[in-house]
Design an enzyme around this catalytic site. Sequence first.
Site, PDB file in Angstrom:
ATOM      1  N   ARG A  39      30.627  11.184  -1.043  1.00 48.88           N
ATOM      2  CA  ARG A  39      31.523  10.066  -0.722  1.00 48.88           C
ATOM      3  C   ARG A  39      31.934   9.301  -1.983  1.00 48.88           C
ATOM      4  NH1 ARG A  39      31.775   9.720   5.074  1.00 48.88           N
ATOM      5  NH2 ARG A  39      31.109  11.822   5.585  1.00 48.88           N
ATOM      6  N   ASP A 150      34.249  -4.669  13.246  1.00 48.59           N
ATOM      7  CA  ASP A 150      33.692  -3.563  12.458  1.00 48.59           C
ATOM      8  C   ASP A 150      33.896  -3.854  10.974  1.00 48.59           C
ATOM      9  OD1 ASP A 150      32.763  -0.536  13.389  1.00 48.59           O
ATOM     10  OD2 ASP A 150      33.419  -0.625  11.306  1.00 48.59           O
TER      11      ASP A 150
HETATM   12  C1  LIG Z   1      28.380   5.168  15.147  1.00 48.65           C
HETATM   13  S1  LIG Z   1      29.555   3.881  15.184  1.00 48.65           S
HETATM   14  C2  LIG Z   1      29.197   3.182  16.775  1.00 48.65           C
HETATM   15  C3  LIG Z   1      30.433   2.883  17.581  1.00 48.65           C
HETATM   16  C4  LIG Z   1      30.170   2.372  18.998  1.00 48.65           C
HETATM   17  N1  LIG Z   1      29.427   1.161  18.980  1.00 48.65           N
HETATM   18  C5  LIG Z   1      29.474   3.415  19.829  1.00 48.65           C
HETATM   19  O1  LIG Z   1      28.277   3.307  20.084  1.00 48.65           O
HETATM   20  O2  LIG Z   1      30.122   4.380  20.238  1.00 48.65           O
HETATM   21  C6  LIG Z   1      28.837   2.675  14.072  1.00 48.65           C
HETATM   22  C7  LIG Z   1      29.833   1.641  13.555  1.00 48.65           C
HETATM   23  O3  LIG Z   1      29.119   0.562  12.948  1.00 48.65           O
HETATM   24  C8  LIG Z   1      29.892   0.091  11.868  1.00 48.65           C
HETATM   25  N2  LIG Z   1      29.054  -0.677  10.933  1.00 48.65           N
HETATM   26  C9  LIG Z   1      28.100  -0.205  10.100  1.00 48.65           C
HETATM   27  N3  LIG Z   1      27.588  -1.208   9.365  1.00 48.65           N
HETATM   28  C10 LIG Z   1      28.232  -2.333   9.754  1.00 48.65           C
HETATM   29  C11 LIG Z   1      28.142  -3.694   9.363  1.00 48.65           C
HETATM   30  N4  LIG Z   1      27.291  -4.112   8.413  1.00 48.65           N
HETATM   31  N5  LIG Z   1      28.955  -4.585   9.963  1.00 48.65           N
HETATM   32  C12 LIG Z   1      29.831  -4.182  10.919  1.00 48.65           C
HETATM   33  N6  LIG Z   1      29.960  -2.916  11.335  1.00 48.65           N
HETATM   34  C13 LIG Z   1      29.163  -1.994  10.755  1.00 48.65           C
HETATM   35  C14 LIG Z   1      30.470   1.347  11.257  1.00 48.65           C
HETATM   36  O4  LIG Z   1      31.618   1.092  10.469  1.00 48.65           O
HETATM   37  C15 LIG Z   1      30.756   2.188  12.499  1.00 48.65           C
HETATM   38  O5  LIG Z   1      32.098   2.092  12.882  1.00 48.65           O
END
Ligand SMILES: C[S@@+](CC[C@H](N)C(=O)[O-])C[C@H]1O[C@@H](n2cnc3c(N)ncnc32)[C@H](O)[C@@H]1O
Length: 281
Positions: A39, A150
């Site tokens: 990345r 997000d």
């Molecule tokens: C695997 S996805 C989950 C999406 C949804 N909640 C679901 O369960 O289907 C995890 C998300 O958390 C977000 N994320 C990770 N760290 C974060 C942070 N510190 N603050 C806000 N969002 C975060 C990522 O960008 C990602 O879009």
Amino acid sequence: MGYVSDVMTPDEFKLFRDLIHNECGIFLKEEKRDFLKMRVEKRLKTLSIGSYFNYYRYVKDERNRRELSSLLDSITINETYFFRNTPQFEILRERVIPELIERKRKAGDYNLMAWSAGCATGEEPYSIAIEILEAIPDISRWNVQIIASDISWRCIETGQKGVYPGEKLKDVPPEYLAKYFIYSDASYQVSDNVKRLVIFDFHNLKHENGLTEVDVVFCRNVMIYFDIEEQKRIVARFQKVLNADGYLFLGHAESLQGIANGDFKFLYLNKGTAYQKVNPA
Ligand SMILES: C[S@@+](CC[C@H](N)C(=O)[O-])C[C@H]1O[C@@H](n2cnc3c(N)ncnc32)[C@H](O)[C@@H]1O
């Protein structure tokens, strides 16, 4: 473009790992070194920077906050789909929403707020919105807000557009598909009455966002990437922003064990799990 070293040294890995951890709570274990290297390398190529260390210095510079955002965006895992974990949506449909609207109607309070924290590309908040529309026939009387936040701009933009490929809708009940989606150009557009309920917001869960009086928090498959101390801080914040008797949904591999003992009670219904806030005596 300059030369990019093939190897990310252990010290370079630690620099990036700690930077990412400090900025957004995601903790990349040693086995994620190749993932991180790939990345970071992509960002180096985009910016024509020739070494990991020079990129590190660049991204640490306050003037380059946008690049920091892009780096964080590039390491997030954004896997999601509509009605992910259907038993949890059954709890939402059969218990949580009916109970909330009955309680609120009795109190003459027509405000309802849900927060999808870590909403990725928006399938989760839109699924919540659909359940709310199904449950409240007199929706125009209500002030419904679903905050979808997000850390990834890329995800937020996709969510705001509300257009999805068919594979994201595999768990959408057929009657909802007909009612809340418009099929066009080989994809599905979320209908306007659903979109209207969802407000997308860039927000890093490491920080406060000023929300209060939230009835339901969904934070699923997000905390799994954080260390335990960060999980405790985030759950304490959820506890604070939730209304009395409010609900918290976590991902199927996440739990509050050892994180918030006593602040929430565990609910289990037809294989679905959720938590309800325990109000201080
Ligand atoms: C695997 S996805 C989950 C999406 C949804 N909640 C679901 O369960 O289907 C995890 C998300 O958390 C977000 N994320 C990770 N760290 C974060 C942070 N510190 N603050 C806000 N969002 C975060 C990522 O960008 C990602 O879009």
